[in-house]
Design an enzyme around this catalytic site. Structure first.
Site, PDB file in Angstrom:
ATOM      1  N   ALA A  53      34.323   8.981 -18.473  1.00  0.00           N
ATOM      2  CA  ALA A  53      33.793   7.755 -19.090  1.00  0.00           C
ATOM      3  C   ALA A  53      33.109   8.062 -20.418  1.00  0.00           C
ATOM      4  O   ALA A  53      33.298   7.357 -21.419  1.00  0.00           O
ATOM      5  CB  ALA A  53      32.806   7.074 -18.137  1.00  0.00           C
ATOM      6  N   ARG A  54      32.304   9.133 -20.446  1.00  0.00           N
ATOM      7  CA  ARG A  54      31.585   9.474 -21.680  1.00  0.00           C
ATOM      8  C   ARG A  54      32.540  10.001 -22.747  1.00  0.00           C
ATOM      9  O   ARG A  54      32.340   9.768 -23.950  1.00  0.00           O
ATOM     10  CB  ARG A  54      30.472  10.480 -21.359  1.00  0.00           C
ATOM     11  CG  ARG A  54      29.359   9.856 -20.524  1.00  0.00           C
ATOM     12  CD  ARG A  54      28.183  10.781 -20.289  1.00  0.00           C
ATOM     13  NE  ARG A  54      28.445  11.849 -19.336  1.00  0.00           N
ATOM     14  CZ  ARG A  54      28.323  11.746 -18.017  1.00  0.00           C
ATOM     15  NH1 ARG A  54      27.960  10.580 -17.472  1.00  0.00           N
ATOM     16  NH2 ARG A  54      28.554  12.777 -17.221  1.00  0.00           N
ATOM     17  N   TYR A  73      21.103   5.328 -15.259  1.00  0.00           N
ATOM     18  CA  TYR A  73      21.558   4.821 -13.965  1.00  0.00           C
ATOM     19  C   TYR A  73      21.050   3.393 -13.721  1.00  0.00           C
ATOM     20  O   TYR A  73      21.773   2.558 -13.157  1.00  0.00           O
ATOM     21  CB  TYR A  73      21.089   5.743 -12.840  1.00  0.00           C
ATOM     22  CG  TYR A  73      21.764   7.098 -12.838  1.00  0.00           C
ATOM     23  CD1 TYR A  73      23.130   7.221 -13.053  1.00  0.00           C
ATOM     24  CD2 TYR A  73      21.029   8.264 -12.617  1.00  0.00           C
ATOM     25  CE1 TYR A  73      23.749   8.458 -13.047  1.00  0.00           C
ATOM     26  CE2 TYR A  73      21.642   9.513 -12.610  1.00  0.00           C
ATOM     27  CZ  TYR A  73      23.007   9.601 -12.825  1.00  0.00           C
ATOM     28  OH  TYR A  73      23.618  10.832 -12.819  1.00  0.00           O
ATOM     29  N   ASP A  99      36.374  12.823  -8.431  1.00  0.00           N
ATOM     30  CA  ASP A  99      35.276  13.474  -9.150  1.00  0.00           C
ATOM     31  C   ASP A  99      35.590  13.486 -10.638  1.00  0.00           C
ATOM     32  O   ASP A  99      36.732  13.311 -11.047  1.00  0.00           O
ATOM     33  CB  ASP A  99      35.070  14.908  -8.642  1.00  0.00           C
ATOM     34  CG  ASP A  99      33.598  15.311  -8.639  1.00  0.00           C
ATOM     35  OD1 ASP A  99      32.909  15.021  -9.628  1.00  0.00           O
ATOM     36  OD2 ASP A  99      33.144  15.880  -7.628  1.00  0.00           O
ATOM     37  N   HIS A 137      35.849   3.694 -11.229  1.00  0.00           N
ATOM     38  CA  HIS A 137      35.626   5.015 -10.634  1.00  0.00           C
ATOM     39  C   HIS A 137      36.923   5.541 -10.007  1.00  0.00           C
ATOM     40  O   HIS A 137      36.978   5.825  -8.806  1.00  0.00           O
ATOM     41  CB  HIS A 137      34.537   4.912  -9.556  1.00  0.00           C
ATOM     42  CG  HIS A 137      33.559   6.036  -9.576  1.00  0.00           C
ATOM     43  ND1 HIS A 137      32.565   6.157 -10.522  1.00  0.00           N
ATOM     44  CD2 HIS A 137      33.421   7.120  -8.760  1.00  0.00           C
ATOM     45  CE1 HIS A 137      31.849   7.222 -10.288  1.00  0.00           C
ATOM     46  NE2 HIS A 137      32.355   7.837  -9.229  1.00  0.00           N
TER      47      HIS A 137
END
Length: 377
Positions: A215-216, A247, A209, A205
């Site tokens: 990631a996708r 999630y 933001d 992470h």
């Protein structure tokens, strides 16, 4: 598997350990479907219909996971230079505009080399595309964060706290890149390698933001570089439709520590679902071609009338697949162009003939639809 001791966050594990029989069964299914799709003929006009549709739905879905309100049609409007109807913020529209640019940027990276060797530069450039000119709290496009963030919630398996100091993040990103480009990972199946990139980048992470969207996109980039069609964009739709499970798959894998089976299984089920949907869709395109030829045969042999053939041709040309009623034939365009000057009895006879030949189906509300599989029987 690779273990890294950070300065402040303790041990960080890059894990490629999973339940082999369980995951390999899914990989076989995914690979078989992918091969089947690769062998199906794709006409340019089909690609021109499918590719933009997948792009816009993927952008809408990956943004919606993060709370954006634009749907796929509004994404298309924005890309065409139109301003979607009121109800969306300037921030929502800019997020979509940035994503359109990011998706098009990865198109330039997708073919060489194979397998793709990517770098921190790739990642930072994607983040710049995604967050350019957006005022997220503390975020600077392309710059790693230095501070604490919290990811997830109790409803989806618990809260996760990624490494928080920039020294840890910088070290972990270097280790992440080295690991993803190692022989060990490059020799993994591309579906596994792409999913591991998605999962471990999300664990680090590194930005304030935009991490989920990056990631996708990384996952999509790795799949595209291996020549996988459709799935790179369709997976975002799958994640959005199953966002709670998405999630939970993260949370379960985090708790497992040295076993990435939960996330890989969830991911591969999305790959399989996406491939099956596309296989069915391409098969329907092929059926449309076959049915047009079959209708020509039926007209030539006077098995159906020219008007009945014209009705079926209208239905073949209508991509919406919306059903119609007997009343629609004489009162609604485009059907009324064929039926406004004939009697209701004639319209009924046409429908009866087409039903008997299994070229139409009818539901309990007397709504008729084209039956693309009718000429199989």
């Amino acid at each position: 598997m690779k273990e890294v001791m950070t300065f402040k966050a303790g041990k960080f594990i890059f894990c490629d350990q999973y339940d082999r029989p369980r995951i390999e069964k899914l990989l076989v299914e995914a690979s078989t479907l992918n091969s089947a799709i690769s062998d199906l003929p794709i006409l340019p006009k089909w690609s021109s219909q499918i590719d933009p549709e997948l792009l816009y739905s993927s952008i809408a879905s990956t943004a919606a996971i993060e709370g954006n309100s634009l749907d796929a049609n509004e994404v298309r409007e924005l890309d065409e230079g139109k301003i979607p109807e009121a109800g969306h913020t300037a921030k929502d529209r800019l997020e979509i505009t940035n994503l359109i640019g990011a998706y098009r940027a990865i198109e330039t990276l997708r073919t060489k080399p194979v397998p793709l060797i990517f770098s921190e530069t790739h990642i930072k450039e994607l983040h710049k595309h995604i967050t350019f000119d957006l005022t997220y709290n503390g975020n600077i496009p392309g710059i790693y964060r230095n501070g604490e963030v919290r990811v997830g919630d109790k409803a989806h398996g618990g809260e996760y706290r990624p490494p928080k100091i920039i020294e840890d993040i910088e070290m972990l990103m270097r280790e992440f890149i080295d690991w993803m480009n190692s022989d060990e990972l490059i020799n993994e199946h591309v579906f596994v390698r792409a999913a591991l990139a998605h999962y471990h980048f999300s664990l680090i992470h590194p930005f304030w933001d935009g991490n989920g969207r990056v990631a996708r996109l990384l996952e999509a980039l790795l799949l595209q570089s291996a020549g996988i069609r459709y799935v790179p964009k369709m997976l975002s739709n799958y994640y959005y439709r199953h966002v709670d499970d998405y999630y939970r798959a993260f949370s379960e894998t985090i708790r497992a520590k040295k076993d990435v089976t939960p996330f890989l299984e969830f991911n591969l089920r999305g790959v399989i679902e996406s491939l099956q949907q596309m296989k069915n869709r391409i098969a329907d395109f092929i059926r449309v071609l076959a049915m047009r030829d079959y209708l020509h045969f039926l007209v030539s042999n006077k098995a159906i009338s020219k008007r009945q053939n014209d009705l079926l041709t209208l239905l073949l040309d209508d991509t919406s697949g919306k059903p119609f009623t007997l009343h629609d034939l004489q009162s609604a365009l485009p059907y009324s162009m064929l039926y406004r000057k004939v009697s209701e009895m004639t319209a009924r006879r046409d429908l009866k003939n087409l039903l008997e030949r299994k070229l139409l189906t009818v539901d309990s509300d007397n709504r008729y639809s084209l039956n693309l599989r009718g000429f199989d029987s």
